[in-house]
Scaffold this motif. Structure first.
Motif, PDB file in Angstrom:
ATOM      1  N   HIS A  18       0.595  -1.220   0.105  1.00 27.68           N
ATOM      2  CA  HIS A  18      -0.173  -0.002  -0.078  1.00 27.68           C
ATOM      3  C   HIS A  18       0.769   1.300  -0.057  1.00 27.68           C
ATOM      4  CE1 HIS A  18       1.301  -0.163   4.406  1.00 27.68           C
ATOM      5  NE2 HIS A  18       0.736   1.167   4.371  1.00 27.68           N
ATOM      6  N   VAL A  19       0.224   2.372  -0.196  1.00 25.84           N
ATOM      7  CA  VAL A  19       0.925   3.665  -0.025  1.00 25.84           C
ATOM      8  C   VAL A  19      -0.011   4.581   0.814  1.00 25.84           C
ATOM      9  CG1 VAL A  19      -0.362   4.736  -2.117  1.00 25.84           C
ATOM     10  CG2 VAL A  19       1.962   5.547  -1.476  1.00 25.84           C
ATOM     11  N   ASP A  20       0.626   5.350   1.754  1.00 23.59           N
ATOM     12  CA  ASP A  20      -0.251   6.194   2.432  1.00 23.59           C
ATOM     13  C   ASP A  20      -0.182   7.669   1.904  1.00 23.59           C
ATOM     14  OD1 ASP A  20      -0.351   4.566   5.584  1.00 23.59           O
ATOM     15  OD2 ASP A  20       1.563   4.241   4.419  1.00 23.59           O
ATOM     16  N   GLU A  21      -1.411   7.662   1.326  1.00 26.23           N
ATOM     17  CA  GLU A  21      -1.980   9.162   0.741  1.00 26.23           C
ATOM     18  C   GLU A  21      -2.969   9.956   1.028  1.00 26.23           C
ATOM     19  OE1 GLU A  21      -2.294   8.049  -3.311  1.00 26.23           O
ATOM     20  OE2 GLU A  21      -3.757   6.648  -3.047  1.00 26.23           O
ATOM     21  N   SER A  22      -3.600   9.420   2.091  1.00 24.83           N
ATOM     22  CA  SER A  22      -5.064  10.011   2.696  1.00 24.83           C
ATOM     23  C   SER A  22      -4.751  11.298   3.354  1.00 24.83           C
ATOM     24  CB  SER A  22      -5.810   8.894   3.308  1.00 24.83           C
ATOM     25  OG  SER A  22      -6.256   7.969   2.755  1.00 24.83           O
ATOM     26  N   GLU A  23      -3.624  11.604   3.753  1.00 27.61           N
ATOM     27  CA  GLU A  23      -3.388  13.017   4.366  1.00 27.61           C
ATOM     28  C   GLU A  23      -3.419  13.903   3.430  1.00 27.61           C
ATOM     29  OE1 GLU A  23      -2.527   9.587   6.453  1.00 27.61           O
ATOM     30  OE2 GLU A  23      -1.415  10.143   4.846  1.00 27.61           O
ATOM     31  N   LEU A  24      -3.992  15.036   3.823  1.00 27.56           N
ATOM     32  CA  LEU A  24      -3.984  16.233   2.663  1.00 27.56           C
ATOM     33  C   LEU A  24      -2.617  16.984   2.325  1.00 27.56           C
ATOM     34  CD1 LEU A  24      -7.041  15.619   3.482  1.00 27.56           C
ATOM     35  CD2 LEU A  24      -7.362  18.082   2.973  1.00 27.56           C
ATOM     36  N   ASP A  25      -1.825  16.918   3.588  1.00 27.55           N
ATOM     37  CA  ASP A  25      -0.506  17.407   3.274  1.00 27.55           C
ATOM     38  C   ASP A  25       0.583  16.318   3.069  1.00 27.55           C
ATOM     39  OD1 ASP A  25       1.538  19.370   3.158  1.00 27.55           O
ATOM     40  OD2 ASP A  25       1.462  19.881   5.256  1.00 27.55           O
ATOM     41  N   HIS A  26       1.297  16.248   1.897  1.00 28.57           N
ATOM     42  CA  HIS A  26       2.288  15.388   1.680  1.00 28.57           C
ATOM     43  C   HIS A  26       3.598  15.911   2.219  1.00 28.57           C
ATOM     44  CE1 HIS A  26      -0.871  12.987  -1.049  1.00 28.57           C
ATOM     45  NE2 HIS A  26      -1.062  12.631   0.553  1.00 28.57           N
ATOM     46  N   SER A  27       3.763  17.174   2.321  1.00 27.39           N
ATOM     47  CA  SER A  27       5.107  17.809   2.411  1.00 27.39           C
ATOM     48  C   SER A  27       5.550  17.554   3.631  1.00 27.39           C
ATOM     49  CB  SER A  27       4.803  19.434   2.345  1.00 27.39           C
ATOM     50  OG  SER A  27       4.128  19.951   3.574  1.00 27.39           O
ATOM     51  N   GLN A  28       4.739  17.008   4.749  1.00 26.93           N
ATOM     52  CA  GLN A  28       5.295  16.485   6.119  1.00 26.93           C
ATOM     53  C   GLN A  28       5.381  14.935   5.974  1.00 26.93           C
ATOM     54  OE1 GLN A  28       6.272  18.549   8.481  1.00 26.93           O
ATOM     55  NE2 GLN A  28       5.776  20.312   7.288  1.00 26.93           N
ATOM     56  N   PRO A  29       6.242  14.507   6.747  1.00 28.13           N
ATOM     57  CA  PRO A  29       6.679  13.087   6.734  1.00 28.13           C
ATOM     58  C   PRO A  29       5.849  12.031   7.536  1.00 28.13           C
ATOM     59  CG  PRO A  29       8.003  14.141   8.673  1.00 28.13           C
ATOM     60  CD  PRO A  29       7.456  15.422   7.764  1.00 28.13           C
ATOM     61  N   LEU A  30       5.905  10.945   7.343  1.00 26.79           N
ATOM     62  CA  LEU A  30       5.212   9.857   7.822  1.00 26.79           C
ATOM     63  C   LEU A  30       6.341   9.367   8.758  1.00 26.79           C
ATOM     64  CD1 LEU A  30       2.629   7.872   7.888  1.00 26.79           C
ATOM     65  CD2 LEU A  30       3.884   6.506   6.287  1.00 26.79           C
ATOM     66  N   LEU A  31       5.922   9.218  10.033  1.00 31.64           N
ATOM     67  CA  LEU A  31       6.712   8.557  11.090  1.00 31.64           C
ATOM     68  C   LEU A  31       6.291   7.268  11.536  1.00 31.64           C
ATOM     69  CD1 LEU A  31       9.041   9.202  13.215  1.00 31.64           C
ATOM     70  CD2 LEU A  31       7.174  10.361  14.456  1.00 31.64           C
ATOM     71  N   SER A  32       7.112   6.301  12.047  1.00 28.84           N
ATOM     72  CA  SER A  32       6.801   5.027  12.032  1.00 28.84           C
ATOM     73  C   SER A  32       7.668   4.521  13.286  1.00 28.84           C
ATOM     74  CB  SER A  32       6.763   4.058  10.807  1.00 28.84           C
ATOM     75  OG  SER A  32       6.533   2.947  11.477  1.00 28.84           O
ATOM     76  N   PHE A  33       7.429   3.952  14.254  1.00 33.69           N
ATOM     77  CA  PHE A  33       8.251   3.050  15.132  1.00 33.69           C
ATOM     78  C   PHE A  33       7.523   1.870  15.681  1.00 33.69           C
ATOM     79  CE2 PHE A  33       6.661   7.103  17.031  1.00 33.69           C
ATOM     80  CZ  PHE A  33       5.751   6.964  18.064  1.00 33.69           C
ATOM     81  N   SER A  34       8.110   0.839  16.292  1.00 35.01           N
ATOM     82  CA  SER A  34       7.704  -0.469  16.626  1.00 35.01           C
ATOM     83  C   SER A  34       8.040  -0.765  17.936  1.00 35.01           C
ATOM     84  CB  SER A  34       7.707  -1.556  15.553  1.00 35.01           C
ATOM     85  OG  SER A  34       7.359  -1.129  14.403  1.00 35.01           O
ATOM     86  N   PHE A  35       7.209  -1.520  18.657  1.00 41.49           N
ATOM     87  CA  PHE A  35       7.701  -2.233  19.974  1.00 41.49           C
ATOM     88  C   PHE A  35       7.407  -3.733  19.836  1.00 41.49           C
ATOM     89  CE2 PHE A  35       6.456   2.131  20.832  1.00 41.49           C
ATOM     90  CZ  PHE A  35       7.548   2.597  21.181  1.00 41.49           C
ATOM     91  N   GLY A  36       8.242  -4.620  20.407  1.00 40.39           N
ATOM     92  CA  GLY A  36       7.905  -5.963  20.609  1.00 40.39           C
ATOM     93  C   GLY A  36       8.565  -6.796  19.620  1.00 40.39           C
ATOM     94  N   GLN A  37       8.256  -7.761  18.961  1.00 39.36           N
ATOM     95  CA  GLN A  37       8.707  -8.732  18.008  1.00 39.36           C
ATOM     96  C   GLN A  37       9.180  -7.836  16.834  1.00 39.36           C
ATOM     97  OE1 GLN A  37       9.553 -11.668  19.087  1.00 39.36           O
ATOM     98  NE2 GLN A  37       8.806 -10.860  20.843  1.00 39.36           N
ATOM     99  N   SER A  38       9.926  -8.414  16.007  1.00 39.46           N
ATOM    100  CA  SER A  38      10.449  -7.770  14.551  1.00 39.46           C
ATOM    101  C   SER A  38       9.627  -7.828  13.442  1.00 39.46           C
ATOM    102  CB  SER A  38      11.913  -8.225  14.320  1.00 39.46           C
ATOM    103  OG  SER A  38      12.857  -8.094  15.522  1.00 39.46           O
TER     104      SER A  38
ATOM    105  N   GLN B 202       0.787  13.984  10.107  1.00 42.14           N
ATOM    106  CA  GLN B 202       0.317  15.468   9.957  1.00 42.14           C
ATOM    107  C   GLN B 202      -0.855  15.528   8.771  1.00 42.14           C
ATOM    108  OE1 GLN B 202       2.687  18.931  10.271  1.00 42.14           O
ATOM    109  NE2 GLN B 202       1.403  20.265   8.924  1.00 42.14           N
ATOM    110  N   VAL B 203      -2.073  15.687   8.971  1.00 42.01           N
ATOM    111  CA  VAL B 203      -3.175  15.421   8.134  1.00 42.01           C
ATOM    112  C   VAL B 203      -3.205  16.840   7.258  1.00 42.01           C
ATOM    113  CG1 VAL B 203      -5.737  14.950   7.600  1.00 42.01           C
ATOM    114  CG2 VAL B 203      -4.316  13.650   9.583  1.00 42.01           C
ATOM    115  N   LEU B 204      -3.382  17.977   7.828  1.00 32.79           N
ATOM    116  CA  LEU B 204      -3.507  19.229   7.206  1.00 32.79           C
ATOM    117  C   LEU B 204      -2.110  20.213   7.126  1.00 32.79           C
ATOM    118  CD1 LEU B 204      -6.953  20.065   8.981  1.00 32.79           C
ATOM    119  CD2 LEU B 204      -6.680  19.162   6.504  1.00 32.79           C
ATOM    120  N   GLY B 205      -2.125  20.573   5.923  1.00 28.91           N
ATOM    121  CA  GLY B 205      -0.944  21.737   6.001  1.00 28.91           C
ATOM    122  C   GLY B 205      -1.442  22.909   6.677  1.00 28.91           C
ATOM    123  N   PRO B 206      -0.476  23.933   6.746  1.00 31.57           N
ATOM    124  CA  PRO B 206      -0.848  25.382   7.105  1.00 31.57           C
ATOM    125  C   PRO B 206      -2.038  25.826   6.182  1.00 31.57           C
ATOM    126  CG  PRO B 206       1.577  25.219   7.258  1.00 31.57           C
ATOM    127  CD  PRO B 206       1.132  23.930   6.472  1.00 31.57           C
TER     128      PRO B 206
END
Length: 374
Positions: free
Chosen positions: A216-236, A330-334
């Protein structure tokens, strides 16, 4: 991996789907020798250092959310993927248990939304943790037991709540974003050069060893100029990062407990997937009970608090066979606002966001189409 992908392209087959199926396969088990492991100091022509700015986040501010000083972060990029940053577990020893507890005990609470709300009453999902801990504290009986609500949890949304059916956010479906997670996200994105990032929406995905995340691709946010941040815990997890087209061959990498990824710029809208969950490396300190003891640098923290022994017993048992992933957006830009009608997300290759926890062997979307974790 490169030779295999080239061969698939030459035969006219979808390289991403084939590689997804390869790593999802159980018998015979896949060969993981080509998977990048950022936790090891293994030279590679694919891996390049990523520049962090230690001056933007003080040591005290980093420790406040359980992070090491930025100058000590092991941050990397990948050749051919501008805007992609991988940070190998920047958490201080003793701080991950707090975030694990938040993901299991606090964030699933109302008014946040979870998958169980789709077929259960609000009263039944009011206290998922409280209704699950007794069963989690019992030793395995050896017999088939009904799953607790916590074990049935698959996703939780925060802030602007993502609508899985329309693949949109809206102004009228929003609850307060957790302040502690907002601060953690701010410190990470600031160190990566995005000081203006505003955490407005979060998706937590809860994986078992038989879980996966479709292409998939994450494109539902209205502002794509800001990053997508991801972090995980537990198993790999095995994480596949592709290109701007769904059929582009991906690169495979491990994502261990505490690891972080930031997708920005040209990498913000790349296809990605998680074909399988694998056991955490032996000696992973984040999964040991002794991590419940708070590091001395966190004693005056106002965010990361000690985890009680009782809570950690339940958390530890859960993550022995599970992975929790958090993505913050971040969903919305300035100056932006939601349109009166849901925006149409059209891509030149005719793709769609694919399913979470896919059961199909080819990585096609399963029961619920989802745009979620990285």
């Amino acid at each position: 991996m490169a030779k295999m992908a080239t061969s698939m392209v030459e035969t006219g087959e979808d390289a991403f789907r084939k590689i997804f199926k390869l790593y999802k396969r159980r018998k015979p088990p896949p060969d993981f020798s080509d998977v990048i492991d950022f936790s090891r100091d293994v030279p590679s022509d694919k891996i390049v250092p990523a520049k962090m700015d230690p001056a933007t986040v003080s040591d005290a501010d980093a420790a406040r959310v359980g992070l090491q000083p930025v100058r000590n972060w092991r941050a990397f990029g990948l050749q051919g993927y501008p805007g992609f940053i991988f940070i190998s577990n920047p958490f201080l020893v003793g701080s991950q248990p707090f975030w694990v507890r938040q993901c299991l005990k606090t964030y699933p609470q109302k008014p946040n939304v979870c998958n169980l709300d789709m077929h259960m009453s609000p009263t039944d999902t009011q206290d998922i943790w409280g209704k699950s801990v007794h069963s989690l504290s019992l030793p395995p009986s050896g017999q088939k037991e009904s799953k607790t609500l916590l074990e049935r949890l698959r996703w939780v949304t925060l802030g602007y709540h993502y609508n899985w059916n329309t693949k949109t956010y809206s102004a009228n479906h929003c609850t307060p974003f957790p302040a502690d997670l907002h601060l953690l996200s701010h410190q990470i994105t600031t160190a990566c050069g995005f000081s203006g990032f505003n955490a407005e929406a979060g998706i937590l995905n809860y994986y078992r060893f038989d879980s996966s995340l479709g292409i998939h691709v994450d494109e539902s946010e209205l502002d794509h100029s800001q990053p997508l941040l991801s972090f995980s815990f537990g198993q790999s997890a095995i994480f596949l990062l592709g290109g701007i087209h769904r059929q582009d061959p991906p690169v495979a990498m491990y994502m261990h407990s505490g690891d972080m990824m930031l997708m920005s710029g040209q990498s913000r809208l790349l296809y990605h997937a998680v074909p399988c969950i694998v056991p955490a490396p032996q000696g992973c300190r984040a999964l040991e009970r002794k991590d419940c003891s708070q590091d001395s640098s966190l004693q005056d923290s106002t965010v990361v608090a000690p985890v009680s022994e009782e809570d950690w017993v339940h958390c530890s048992r859960y993550i022995q066979s599970s992975r929790v992933n958090v993505t913050v957006r971040q969903v919305l830009g300035p100056g932006q606002s939601f349109p009166g009608t849901p925006p149409l997300h059209q891509r030149t290759d005719g793709s769609r966001t694919e399913g979470y926890h896919d059961r199909g062997a080819d990585g096609e979307s399963g029961k619920s189409s989802r745009s979620s974790d990285s």
